[in-house]
Design a protein around this motif. Structure first.
Motif, PDB file in Angstrom:
ATOM      1  N   GLU A 150       0.819  -1.212   0.000  1.00 34.27           N
ATOM      2  CA  GLU A 150       0.000   0.000   0.000  1.00 34.27           C
ATOM      3  C   GLU A 150       0.852   1.260   0.000  1.00 34.27           C
ATOM      4  OE1 GLU A 150      -2.577  -3.322   1.328  1.00 34.27           O
ATOM      5  OE2 GLU A 150      -0.501  -2.701   1.740  1.00 34.27           O
ATOM      6  N   ARG A 151       2.091   1.176   0.485  1.00 32.77           N
ATOM      7  CA  ARG A 151       2.975   2.351   0.434  1.00 32.77           C
ATOM      8  C   ARG A 151       3.232   2.762  -1.015  1.00 32.77           C
ATOM      9  NH1 ARG A 151       7.086  -1.098   3.036  1.00 32.77           N
ATOM     10  NH2 ARG A 151       8.625   0.371   2.214  1.00 32.77           N
ATOM     11  N   ARG A 152       3.557   1.798  -1.860  1.00 28.41           N
ATOM     12  CA  ARG A 152       3.773   2.111  -3.277  1.00 28.41           C
ATOM     13  C   ARG A 152       2.468   2.533  -3.949  1.00 28.41           C
ATOM     14  NH1 ARG A 152       7.780   4.010  -5.504  1.00 28.41           N
ATOM     15  NH2 ARG A 152       6.837   3.345  -7.477  1.00 28.41           N
ATOM     16  N   ASP A 153       1.349   1.984  -3.482  1.00 27.34           N
ATOM     17  CA  ASP A 153       0.061   2.410  -4.048  1.00 27.34           C
ATOM     18  C   ASP A 153      -0.173   3.898  -3.785  1.00 27.34           C
ATOM     19  OD1 ASP A 153      -0.255  -0.246  -4.725  1.00 27.34           O
ATOM     20  OD2 ASP A 153      -1.723  -0.681  -3.157  1.00 27.34           O
ATOM     21  N   LEU A 154       0.186   4.355  -2.589  1.00 25.87           N
ATOM     22  CA  LEU A 154       0.030   5.775  -2.281  1.00 25.87           C
ATOM     23  C   LEU A 154       0.949   6.621  -3.151  1.00 25.87           C
ATOM     24  CD1 LEU A 154      -1.078   8.136  -0.725  1.00 25.87           C
ATOM     25  CD2 LEU A 154       0.424   7.542   1.201  1.00 25.87           C
ATOM     26  N   VAL A 155       2.153   6.142  -3.418  1.00 28.75           N
ATOM     27  CA  VAL A 155       3.048   6.862  -4.333  1.00 28.75           C
ATOM     28  C   VAL A 155       2.393   7.015  -5.698  1.00 28.75           C
ATOM     29  CG1 VAL A 155       5.246   6.709  -5.582  1.00 28.75           C
ATOM     30  CG2 VAL A 155       5.162   6.201  -3.133  1.00 28.75           C
ATOM     31  N   ARG A 156       1.737   5.977  -6.187  1.00 26.42           N
ATOM     32  CA  ARG A 156       1.083   6.068  -7.479  1.00 26.42           C
ATOM     33  C   ARG A 156      -0.107   7.027  -7.439  1.00 26.42           C
ATOM     34  NH1 ARG A 156       2.802   2.407 -11.311  1.00 26.42           N
ATOM     35  NH2 ARG A 156       1.778   3.900 -12.670  1.00 26.42           N
ATOM     36  N   ALA A 157      -0.782   7.111  -6.295  1.00 23.78           N
ATOM     37  CA  ALA A 157      -1.858   8.098  -6.157  1.00 23.78           C
ATOM     38  C   ALA A 157      -1.304   9.517  -6.232  1.00 23.78           C
ATOM     39  CB  ALA A 157      -2.600   7.878  -4.840  1.00 23.78           C
ATOM     40  N   ILE A 158      -0.130   9.729  -5.640  1.00 21.02           N
ATOM     41  CA  ILE A 158       0.504  11.049  -5.715  1.00 21.02           C
ATOM     42  C   ILE A 158       0.967  11.338  -7.137  1.00 21.02           C
ATOM     43  CG2 ILE A 158       2.412  12.451  -4.826  1.00 21.02           C
ATOM     44  CD1 ILE A 158       2.153  10.809  -2.233  1.00 21.02           C
ATOM     45  N   ASP A 159       1.421  10.311  -7.854  1.00 17.85           N
ATOM     46  CA  ASP A 159       1.734  10.480  -9.277  1.00 17.85           C
ATOM     47  C   ASP A 159       0.512  10.985 -10.033  1.00 17.85           C
ATOM     48  OD1 ASP A 159       4.294   9.525  -8.819  1.00 17.85           O
ATOM     49  OD2 ASP A 159       3.869   7.500  -9.568  1.00 17.85           O
ATOM     50  N   PHE A 160      -0.652  10.403  -9.714  1.00 17.75           N
ATOM     51  CA  PHE A 160      -1.894  10.840 -10.358  1.00 17.75           C
ATOM     52  C   PHE A 160      -2.150  12.318 -10.086  1.00 17.75           C
ATOM     53  CE2 PHE A 160      -6.365  11.885  -9.728  1.00 17.75           C
ATOM     54  CZ  PHE A 160      -6.909  11.587 -10.974  1.00 17.75           C
ATOM     55  N   LEU A 161      -1.994  12.741  -8.841  1.00 18.55           N
ATOM     56  CA  LEU A 161      -2.234  14.137  -8.488  1.00 18.55           C
ATOM     57  C   LEU A 161      -1.226  15.060  -9.173  1.00 18.55           C
ATOM     58  CD1 LEU A 161      -3.079  13.788  -4.694  1.00 18.55           C
ATOM     59  CD2 LEU A 161      -4.643  14.436  -6.538  1.00 18.55           C
ATOM     60  N   ALA A 162       0.022  14.606  -9.281  1.00 21.55           N
ATOM     61  CA  ALA A 162       1.025  15.418  -9.976  1.00 21.55           C
ATOM     62  C   ALA A 162       0.623  15.613 -11.436  1.00 21.55           C
ATOM     63  CB  ALA A 162       2.393  14.751  -9.884  1.00 21.55           C
ATOM     64  N   GLY A 163       0.061  14.570 -12.037  1.00 15.86           N
ATOM     65  CA  GLY A 163      -0.398  14.682 -13.408  1.00 15.86           C
ATOM     66  C   GLY A 163      -1.597  15.595 -13.568  1.00 15.86           C
ATOM     67  N   ARG A 164      -2.313  15.820 -12.487  1.00 12.45           N
ATOM     68  CA  ARG A 164      -3.465  16.729 -12.523  1.00 12.45           C
ATOM     69  C   ARG A 164      -3.108  18.111 -11.991  1.00 12.45           C
ATOM     70  NH1 ARG A 164      -8.336  13.797 -13.490  1.00 12.45           N
ATOM     71  NH2 ARG A 164      -9.293  15.870 -13.487  1.00 12.45           N
ATOM     72  N   GLY A 165      -1.811  18.387 -11.801  1.00 13.76           N
ATOM     73  CA  GLY A 165      -1.357  19.727 -11.479  1.00 13.76           C
ATOM     74  C   GLY A 165      -1.307  20.097 -10.018  1.00 13.76           C
ATOM     75  N   ALA A 166      -1.400  19.114  -9.112  1.00  7.36           N
ATOM     76  CA  ALA A 166      -1.345  19.437  -7.685  1.00  7.36           C
ATOM     77  C   ALA A 166       0.063  19.862  -7.300  1.00  7.36           C
ATOM     78  CB  ALA A 166      -1.778  18.233  -6.859  1.00  7.36           C
ATOM     79  N   ALA A 167       0.200  21.039  -6.732  1.00  6.79           N
ATOM     80  CA  ALA A 167       1.518  21.561  -6.373  1.00  6.79           C
ATOM     81  C   ALA A 167       1.969  21.089  -5.004  1.00  6.79           C
ATOM     82  CB  ALA A 167       1.487  23.091  -6.412  1.00  6.79           C
ATOM     83  N   ALA A 168       1.047  20.792  -4.113  1.00 10.31           N
ATOM     84  CA  ALA A 168       1.379  20.334  -2.763  1.00 10.31           C
ATOM     85  C   ALA A 168       0.365  19.284  -2.356  1.00 10.31           C
ATOM     86  CB  ALA A 168       1.364  21.496  -1.773  1.00 10.31           C
TER      87      ALA A 168
END
Length: 281
Positions: free
Chosen positions: A119-137
């Motif tokens: 699940e730790r790596r799953d959360l990293v992939r969720a953050i990748d998704f947010l980075a792709g949608r322009g989340a700065a923080a």
């Protein structure tokens, strides 16, 4: 002598079988469906799918808010993202919100939960998704198992700028010992066998790293919430995490005198919103 050997073999087989059954029940618990929907809270969310490193698809709801910081919300064990909707509604006016069904739970794929390991790596992939949608923080809120995942991942991914957790376990091995204590003298061997079954079926020691080990390196804002009356994750886990966070000047602690596991207390939504508003640039 032969009879004694046979009896001993039967006892050993029974102990191994009981241990395997308890491990399998832990990684494949019943999954209660949470009936809440975003519409009930006035939220219009996108249904999105997040790929994992090992080829699964995680179901998620995403509420975009261009230019705003984002908060990932991780549910506890064994619920799903619908359990977090009241908190999401409190955060939605200020933040983009991503609510994820952790692997095996809810509408996500996966044959088992790994109790925080994958699940730790799953959360990293969720953050990748947010980075792709322009989340700065990005901040993360996790409840119980979700809180343990949040702490461990924050120690590994610097894109997580703040973490709020409710009643996470400090160490899965210690938690296992507490849960297996009902088996009396078999409790300690069962913890060891839990680690053995994890190696055999999941290919890793799922008890390491522990959230307490990860918390020692955190210097980002952390909000740790725990009830002294928690009936599932003993308050001693909060005390271990507080000790692990002692060198973090940005750690805050909210210890409740009353409330069972999952009882967030009056005004918690406001406190959570204020924490992320102060912590995320």
């Amino acid at each position: 002598m032969r009879r004694g050997i046979a009896v001993g073999a039967l006892v050993l087989a029974g102990v191994l079988g009981l241990s395997l059954w308890s491990f399998w029940l832990a990684v494949r618990p019943p999954r209660p469906a949470m009936p809440q929907s975003p519409a009930e809270y006035g939220l219009t969310m996108e249904n999105v799918s997040i790929p994992t490193d090992d080829g699964l698809r995680l179901a998620a709801w995403f509420l975009p808010r261009p230019g705003a910081p984002a908060v990932v919300m991780l549910h506890g064990y064994p619920t799903d993202k619908g359990d977090m909707l009241s908190l999401a509604a409190a955060l939605a006016p200020q933040f983009a919100v991503l609510m994820v069904d952790q692997r095996y739970f809810g509408a996500s794929e996966g044959r088992v939960t790994t109790l925080g390991h994958r699940e730790r790596r799953d959360l990293v992939r969720a953050i990748d998704f947010l980075a792709g949608r322009g989340a700065a923080a990005v901040g993360v809120f996790g409840l119980s198992l979700g809180g343990a995942v949040a702490i461990m991942t924050a120690a590994e991914d610097p894109r997580i700028r703040a973490v709020a957790v409710y009643a996470p376990f400090s160490d899965l091995q210690i938690l296992g010992g507490e849960l297996y204590a009902r088996f009396g003298p078999l409790g300690a061997p069962f913890v060891g066998m839990m680690r053995l079954w994890a190696w055999l079926f999941l290919g890793a020691d799922i008890t390491r790293p522990s959230p307490a080990q990860a918390a020692r390196v955190l210097r980002i804002p952390v909000l740790l919430v725990h009830s002294r009356q928690d009936d599932q994750i003993a308050f001693t886990h909060a005390e271990r995490l507080r000790e692990a966070l002692r060198d973090n000047p940005r750690a805050r602690f909210l210890f409740l005198d009353r409330g069972r596991h999952g009882d967030l207390g009056e005004g918690f939504e406001r406190r959570l919103r204020e924490f992320f508003a102060q912590s995320l640039p």
